[in-house]
Scaffold this active site. Structure first.
Site, PDB file in Angstrom:
ATOM      1  N   ASN A   1      -2.216  -4.778  13.898  1.00 54.09           N
ATOM      2  CA  ASN A   1      -2.504  -3.374  13.629  1.00 54.09           C
ATOM      3  C   ASN A   1      -3.525  -2.809  14.616  1.00 54.09           C
ATOM      4  OD1 ASN A   1      -0.863  -3.347  11.191  1.00 54.09           O
ATOM      5  ND2 ASN A   1      -2.472  -4.625  10.318  1.00 54.09           N
TER       6      ASN A   1
ATOM      7  N   ASP B   1      -1.286  -8.314   9.728  1.00 54.45           N
ATOM      8  CA  ASP B   1      -0.546  -8.515   8.485  1.00 54.45           C
ATOM      9  C   ASP B   1       0.239  -9.819   8.614  1.00 54.45           C
ATOM     10  OD1 ASP B   1      -1.444  -6.002   7.644  1.00 54.45           O
ATOM     11  OD2 ASP B   1       0.319  -4.992   8.453  1.00 54.45           O
TER      12      ASP B   1
ATOM     13  N   SER C   1      -6.871  -5.568  12.643  1.00 54.16           N
ATOM     14  CA  SER C   1      -6.436  -6.450  11.566  1.00 54.16           C
ATOM     15  C   SER C   1      -4.999  -6.880  11.847  1.00 54.16           C
ATOM     16  CB  SER C   1      -6.527  -5.755  10.204  1.00 54.16           C
ATOM     17  OG  SER C   1      -5.547  -4.737  10.086  1.00 54.16           O
TER      18      SER C   1
ATOM     19  N   GLU D   1       8.792  -4.991   4.563  1.00 53.75           N
ATOM     20  CA  GLU D   1       7.603  -5.529   5.226  1.00 53.75           C
ATOM     21  C   GLU D   1       7.942  -6.652   6.196  1.00 53.75           C
ATOM     22  OE1 GLU D   1       4.630  -4.485   5.520  1.00 53.75           O
ATOM     23  OE2 GLU D   1       4.324  -3.126   3.849  1.00 53.75           O
TER      24      GLU D   1
ATOM     25  N   ASN E   1      -2.744  -8.170   4.540  1.00 54.44           N
ATOM     26  CA  ASN E   1      -3.630  -7.709   5.604  1.00 54.44           C
ATOM     27  C   ASN E   1      -4.932  -8.515   5.679  1.00 54.44           C
ATOM     28  OD1 ASN E   1      -5.978  -5.607   6.423  1.00 54.44           O
ATOM     29  ND2 ASN E   1      -4.109  -5.228   7.575  1.00 54.44           N
TER      30      ASN E   1
ATOM     31  N   ASP F   1      -6.239  -1.311  14.016  1.00 53.35           N
ATOM     32  CA  ASP F   1      -7.635  -1.459  13.574  1.00 53.35           C
ATOM     33  C   ASP F   1      -8.157  -2.880  13.767  1.00 53.35           C
ATOM     34  OD1 ASP F   1      -6.388  -2.892  11.562  1.00 53.35           O
ATOM     35  OD2 ASP F   1      -7.341  -1.805   9.923  1.00 53.35           O
TER      36      ASP F   1
END
Length: 152
Positions: free
Chosen positions: A67, A73, A71, A56, A80, A69
């Site tokens: 991201n 991380d 959002s 990650e 998230n 969408d």
């Protein structure tokens, strides 16, 4: 020209003072996660957590990923903003960990660990993380804690 160099140096120095992130060494992180109670938490062994952190964030507490969408991380576990933390930018954020996302970017990963524990208590468990499903799930993960002195 000289004052420009001085200003750049000053800016970098101040930036380093404000943002105190950290890139952990593998064994250093394994020991911290073990002490924090992640070994065996919700049935996930310590190597799962180290593998997750490697894929990650490459053990970087300041890792940020935007991201599609809308959002983002954040941090060593790439928590998230749609579901787990609040960044003030993500529409319809749930903030299930009740934490500002910015707190997931410093060198103190205590709050990151608490939020990761909240994530795995959800029915998806570690499957909430795409990197864990892709690179860690069902694999021999012994190499992630080998030589770290953190055996059960």
């Amino acid at each position: 020209m000289q004052s420009s160099t001085v200003l750049k140096t000053l800016f970098v120095t101040i930036l380093c003072m404000v943002v105190n992130g950290k890139v952990f060494e593998r064994c250093e992180l394994a020991k911290k996660l073990k002490i924090s109670g992640l070994d065996g938490y919700q049935g996930y062994s310590l190597p799962n957590w180290v593998c997750l952190s490697f894929y990650e964030s490459h053990f970087n507490t300041q890792a940020v990923n935007h991201n599609t969408d809308q959002s983002t991380d954040y941090g060593i576990f790439q928590i998230n903003s749609r579901w787990w933390c609040e960044d003030g930018k993500t529409p319809r954020s749930k903030n299930a960990c009740n934490i500002p996302c910015s707190r997931l970017l410093d060198d103190d990963i205590t709050d990151d660990i608490q939020c990761a524990k909240r994530v795995v208590r959800d029915p998806n468990g570690m499957k909430a993380w795409v990197a864990w499903r892709k690179f860690c799930e069902g694999q021999d993960l012994t190499k992630y804690t080998a030589g770290c002195g953190v055996t059960a």
